[in-house]
Design a protein around this motif. Structure first.
Motif, PDB file in Angstrom:
ATOM      1  N   LEU A  20       0.842  -1.151  -0.094  1.00 22.25           N
ATOM      2  CA  LEU A  20       0.100  -0.246  -0.023  1.00 22.25           C
ATOM      3  C   LEU A  20       1.052   1.314  -0.086  1.00 22.25           C
ATOM      4  O   LEU A  20       1.672   1.565   0.993  1.00 22.25           O
ATOM      5  N   LEU A  21       0.887   1.869  -1.087  1.00 19.05           N
ATOM      6  CA  LEU A  21       1.596   3.064  -1.363  1.00 19.05           C
ATOM      7  C   LEU A  21       1.506   4.348  -0.501  1.00 19.05           C
ATOM      8  O   LEU A  21       2.196   5.153   0.007  1.00 19.05           O
ATOM      9  N   SER A  22       0.251   4.701  -0.668  1.00 16.69           N
ATOM     10  CA  SER A  22      -0.293   5.822   0.247  1.00 16.69           C
ATOM     11  C   SER A  22      -1.664   5.752   0.389  1.00 16.69           C
ATOM     12  O   SER A  22      -2.684   4.953   0.009  1.00 16.69           O
ATOM     13  N   ALA A  23      -2.277   6.237   1.428  1.00 16.42           N
ATOM     14  CA  ALA A  23      -3.451   6.477   1.917  1.00 16.42           C
ATOM     15  C   ALA A  23      -4.543   7.053   0.843  1.00 16.42           C
ATOM     16  O   ALA A  23      -4.030   8.033   0.307  1.00 16.42           O
ATOM     17  N   ALA A  24      -5.365   6.463   0.615  1.00 19.26           N
ATOM     18  CA  ALA A  24      -6.406   6.819  -0.391  1.00 19.26           C
ATOM     19  C   ALA A  24      -7.226   8.287  -0.108  1.00 19.26           C
ATOM     20  O   ALA A  24      -7.872   8.839  -0.983  1.00 19.26           O
ATOM     21  N   ASP A  25      -7.472   8.324   1.247  1.00 15.65           N
ATOM     22  CA  ASP A  25      -8.142   9.756   1.718  1.00 15.65           C
ATOM     23  C   ASP A  25      -7.065  10.680   2.134  1.00 15.65           C
ATOM     24  O   ASP A  25      -7.510  11.799   2.630  1.00 15.65           O
ATOM     25  N   GLY A  26      -5.833  10.619   1.700  1.00 20.77           N
ATOM     26  CA  GLY A  26      -4.942  11.714   1.765  1.00 20.77           C
ATOM     27  C   GLY A  26      -4.227  11.865   3.356  1.00 20.77           C
ATOM     28  O   GLY A  26      -3.771  12.972   3.648  1.00 20.77           O
ATOM     29  N   SER A  27      -4.522  11.013   4.192  1.00 19.99           N
ATOM     30  CA  SER A  27      -4.352  11.038   5.430  1.00 19.99           C
ATOM     31  C   SER A  27      -2.675  10.851   5.762  1.00 19.99           C
ATOM     32  O   SER A  27      -2.200  11.272   6.765  1.00 19.99           O
ATOM     33  N   GLY A  28      -2.130  10.250   5.021  1.00 17.33           N
ATOM     34  CA  GLY A  28      -0.573  10.097   4.965  1.00 17.33           C
ATOM     35  C   GLY A  28       0.018  11.433   4.745  1.00 17.33           C
ATOM     36  O   GLY A  28      -0.210  12.402   4.402  1.00 17.33           O
ATOM     37  N   GLU A  29       1.289  11.286   5.413  1.00 12.93           N
ATOM     38  CA  GLU A  29       2.158  12.437   5.542  1.00 12.93           C
ATOM     39  C   GLU A  29       3.460  12.164   4.672  1.00 12.93           C
ATOM     40  O   GLU A  29       3.792  11.243   4.606  1.00 12.93           O
ATOM     41  N   GLY A  30       4.079  13.146   4.401  1.00 13.42           N
ATOM     42  CA  GLY A  30       5.537  13.327   3.865  1.00 13.42           C
ATOM     43  C   GLY A  30       5.544  12.344   2.353  1.00 13.42           C
ATOM     44  O   GLY A  30       6.513  11.773   2.317  1.00 13.42           O
ATOM     45  N   GLY A  31       4.341  12.874   1.596  1.00 10.92           N
ATOM     46  CA  GLY A  31       4.344  12.247   0.429  1.00 10.92           C
ATOM     47  C   GLY A  31       5.599  12.519  -0.450  1.00 10.92           C
ATOM     48  O   GLY A  31       6.027  13.666  -0.530  1.00 10.92           O
ATOM     49  N   VAL A  32       6.137  11.665  -1.326  1.00 12.76           N
ATOM     50  CA  VAL A  32       7.420  11.935  -1.928  1.00 12.76           C
ATOM     51  C   VAL A  32       7.553  10.722  -3.235  1.00 12.76           C
ATOM     52  O   VAL A  32       6.826   9.737  -3.018  1.00 12.76           O
ATOM     53  N   THR A  33       8.024  11.075  -4.114  1.00 15.75           N
ATOM     54  CA  THR A  33       8.205  10.108  -5.514  1.00 15.75           C
ATOM     55  C   THR A  33       9.702   9.502  -5.270  1.00 15.75           C
ATOM     56  O   THR A  33      10.679  10.263  -5.270  1.00 15.75           O
ATOM     57  N   GLY A  34       9.318   7.949  -5.389  1.00 19.93           N
ATOM     58  CA  GLY A  34      10.712   7.362  -5.497  1.00 19.93           C
ATOM     59  C   GLY A  34      11.301   6.797  -6.534  1.00 19.93           C
ATOM     60  O   GLY A  34      10.134   6.503  -7.690  1.00 19.93           O
ATOM     61  N   HIS A  35      12.522   6.924  -6.878  1.00 21.24           N
ATOM     62  CA  HIS A  35      12.702   6.559  -8.324  1.00 21.24           C
ATOM     63  C   HIS A  35      13.873   5.121  -8.235  1.00 21.24           C
ATOM     64  O   HIS A  35      13.989   4.851  -9.344  1.00 21.24           O
ATOM     65  N   ARG A  36      14.247   4.791  -6.921  1.00 19.01           N
ATOM     66  CA  ARG A  36      14.815   3.578  -6.885  1.00 19.01           C
ATOM     67  C   ARG A  36      14.352   2.900  -5.821  1.00 19.01           C
ATOM     68  O   ARG A  36      14.214   3.445  -4.780  1.00 19.01           O
ATOM     69  N   LEU A  37      14.094   1.458  -6.085  1.00 23.67           N
ATOM     70  CA  LEU A  37      13.648   0.696  -4.679  1.00 23.67           C
ATOM     71  C   LEU A  37      14.698  -0.677  -4.731  1.00 23.67           C
ATOM     72  O   LEU A  37      14.891  -1.211  -5.580  1.00 23.67           O
ATOM     73  N   THR A  38      14.783  -0.660  -3.581  1.00 19.56           N
ATOM     74  CA  THR A  38      15.673  -1.973  -3.050  1.00 19.56           C
ATOM     75  C   THR A  38      14.748  -2.688  -2.208  1.00 19.56           C
ATOM     76  O   THR A  38      14.188  -2.382  -1.257  1.00 19.56           O
ATOM     77  N   ILE A  39      14.736  -4.068  -2.511  1.00 16.26           N
ATOM     78  CA  ILE A  39      14.118  -4.846  -1.571  1.00 16.26           C
ATOM     79  C   ILE A  39      14.960  -6.078  -1.126  1.00 16.26           C
ATOM     80  O   ILE A  39      15.671  -6.612  -1.651  1.00 16.26           O
ATOM     81  N   LEU A  88      11.902   0.417 -11.884  1.00 19.55           N
ATOM     82  CA  LEU A  88      10.538   1.285 -11.558  1.00 19.55           C
ATOM     83  C   LEU A  88      10.086   1.964 -12.927  1.00 19.55           C
ATOM     84  O   LEU A  88      10.816   2.227 -13.609  1.00 19.55           O
ATOM     85  N   PRO A  89       8.902   2.339 -12.733  1.00 19.98           N
ATOM     86  CA  PRO A  89       8.496   3.118 -14.105  1.00 19.98           C
ATOM     87  C   PRO A  89       9.188   4.542 -14.130  1.00 19.98           C
ATOM     88  O   PRO A  89       9.913   5.059 -12.991  1.00 19.98           O
ATOM     89  N   ALA A  90       9.400   5.045 -15.260  1.00 23.70           N
ATOM     90  CA  ALA A  90      10.442   6.203 -15.544  1.00 23.70           C
ATOM     91  C   ALA A  90       9.692   7.496 -14.714  1.00 23.70           C
ATOM     92  O   ALA A  90      10.569   8.278 -14.230  1.00 23.70           O
ATOM     93  N   ALA A  91       8.594   7.416 -14.286  1.00 23.01           N
ATOM     94  CA  ALA A  91       7.969   8.607 -13.639  1.00 23.01           C
ATOM     95  C   ALA A  91       8.214   8.206 -12.207  1.00 23.01           C
ATOM     96  O   ALA A  91       7.828   9.268 -11.538  1.00 23.01           O
ATOM     97  N   GLY A  92       8.613   7.190 -11.502  1.00 26.09           N
ATOM     98  CA  GLY A  92       8.755   6.853 -10.235  1.00 26.09           C
ATOM     99  C   GLY A  92       7.453   6.423  -9.734  1.00 26.09           C
ATOM    100  O   GLY A  92       6.486   6.300 -10.202  1.00 26.09           O
ATOM    101  N   VAL A  93       7.598   6.398  -8.432  1.00 28.96           N
ATOM    102  CA  VAL A  93       6.366   5.863  -7.546  1.00 28.96           C
ATOM    103  C   VAL A  93       6.227   6.601  -6.406  1.00 28.96           C
ATOM    104  O   VAL A  93       7.010   6.736  -5.646  1.00 28.96           O
ATOM    105  N   TYR A  94       5.102   7.081  -6.346  1.00 30.28           N
ATOM    106  CA  TYR A  94       4.722   8.304  -5.322  1.00 30.28           C
ATOM    107  C   TYR A  94       4.294   7.187  -3.823  1.00 30.28           C
ATOM    108  O   TYR A  94       3.335   6.285  -4.033  1.00 30.28           O
ATOM    109  N   TYR A  95       4.763   7.609  -2.764  1.00 32.22           N
ATOM    110  CA  TYR A  95       4.562   6.901  -1.491  1.00 32.22           C
ATOM    111  C   TYR A  95       4.638   7.911  -0.402  1.00 32.22           C
ATOM    112  O   TYR A  95       4.755   9.269  -0.574  1.00 32.22           O
ATOM    113  N   ASP A  96       3.824   7.596   0.902  1.00 35.59           N
ATOM    114  CA  ASP A  96       3.716   8.503   1.864  1.00 35.59           C
ATOM    115  C   ASP A  96       3.914   7.684   2.999  1.00 35.59           C
ATOM    116  O   ASP A  96       4.170   6.385   3.089  1.00 35.59           O
ATOM    117  N   SER A  97       3.819   8.369   4.240  1.00 32.98           N
ATOM    118  CA  SER A  97       3.754   7.494   5.671  1.00 32.98           C
ATOM    119  C   SER A  97       3.029   6.332   5.794  1.00 32.98           C
ATOM    120  O   SER A  97       3.238   5.798   6.824  1.00 32.98           O
TER     121      SER A  97
END
Length: 254
Positions: free
Chosen positions: A190-209, A228-237
């Motif tokens: 789950l990348l981010s809250a659907a209702d916008g309640s998450g904080e510190g949203g940012v777009t990530g361009h590199r992911l390490t698993i 990752l997609p060229a546009a990156g992946v948005y995530y928050d708290s």
């Protein structure tokens, strides 16, 4: 006259002697008969004893006949012993055969041949999905020759983030997900809250698993860095992940 008178006594003596002789003869005859009878009885007695002895031998014959029975018992015992030996040998052979099967060289599912899934023996891809909203699917495919275990959950790190997303406890499976060569396992994020309640949203361009080992939070080996997609992946708290799952539908909760 006296000479004449002496005759009768002589005559009388002669007459008397035959009677005495007859008595003696009779007594002698009786004695001889008794001796003969005794001798005969002794002879018969010995024969009877001999017959009794033979009879004893005859009685002993069944026990002699029983001896083969005892021998048969011995033979049976020996046969039984041989059977026991054979059974033991068979069991030993079975154990050896089982030991041969237990070698993990030809069976990738054997306990000794199972390894931990990580970046060195898998191919990892990520994909953003439309449903559920703001979710990402992580797919891990076993590219090795041995079965591998996906333990616990993936540890995600976007760029230089200093915190690790939490795992959702309600997604923990009952058993560790094991992948046979060529098989895939899944996890959802789950990348981010659907209702916008998450904080510190940012777009990530590199992911390490990172992968965990046999104990929680231990090092499971090489990490993976999927594209990752060229546009990156948005995530928050609100970023959280699921435990590894056997199917994509379980990973996405659909």
């Amino acid at each position: 006259m006296s000479a004449f008178r002496s005759t009768p006594p002589t005559s009388t003596s002669r007459a008397t002697l035959p009677r005495a002789g007859r008595r003696l003869g009779g007594a002698a005859a009786l004695a001889l008969a008794a001796l003969a009878l005794t001798a005969c009885q002794d002879g018969k007695g010995l024969q009877d004893e001999g017959a009794a002895t033979f009879s004893d031998s005859a009685v002993a014959t069944p026990s002699a006949t029983a001896t083969p029975g005892a021998g048969s018992g011995s033979a049976s015992g020996s046969a039984s012993g041989s059977a026991t030996k054979t059974g033991s040998a068979t069991k030993s052979g079975g154990a050896k055969a089982t030991g041969g099967d237990a070698k993990g060289s030809s069976d990738p599912s054997a306990e000794g041949d199972r390894v931990t899934c990580n970046g060195s023996n898998t191919a990892v891809t990520v994909q953003a999905v439309s449903r559920p909203l703001n979710h990402m699917l992580i797919t891990v495919k076993n590219t090795g020759k041995k079965n591998c275990d996906l333990t616990y959950y993936p540890v995600l790190r976007f760029d230089e983030m200093q915190w690790a997303p939490a795992a959702r406890k309600d997604t923990q499976p009952q058993a560790v997900v094991t992948l046979a060569p060529g098989q895939s396992g899944y996890a959802g994020a789950l990348l981010s809250a659907a209702d916008g309640s998450g904080e510190g949203g940012v777009t990530g361009h590199r992911l390490t698993i990172a992968f965990q080992g046999r104990t929680p939070h231990s090092d499971g080996g090489a990490s993976a860095v999927p594209s990752l997609p060229a546009a990156g992946v948005y995530y928050d708290s609100s970023l959280t992940v699921t435990y590894w799952q056997q199917s994509a539908s379980d990973a996405l909760g659909s």
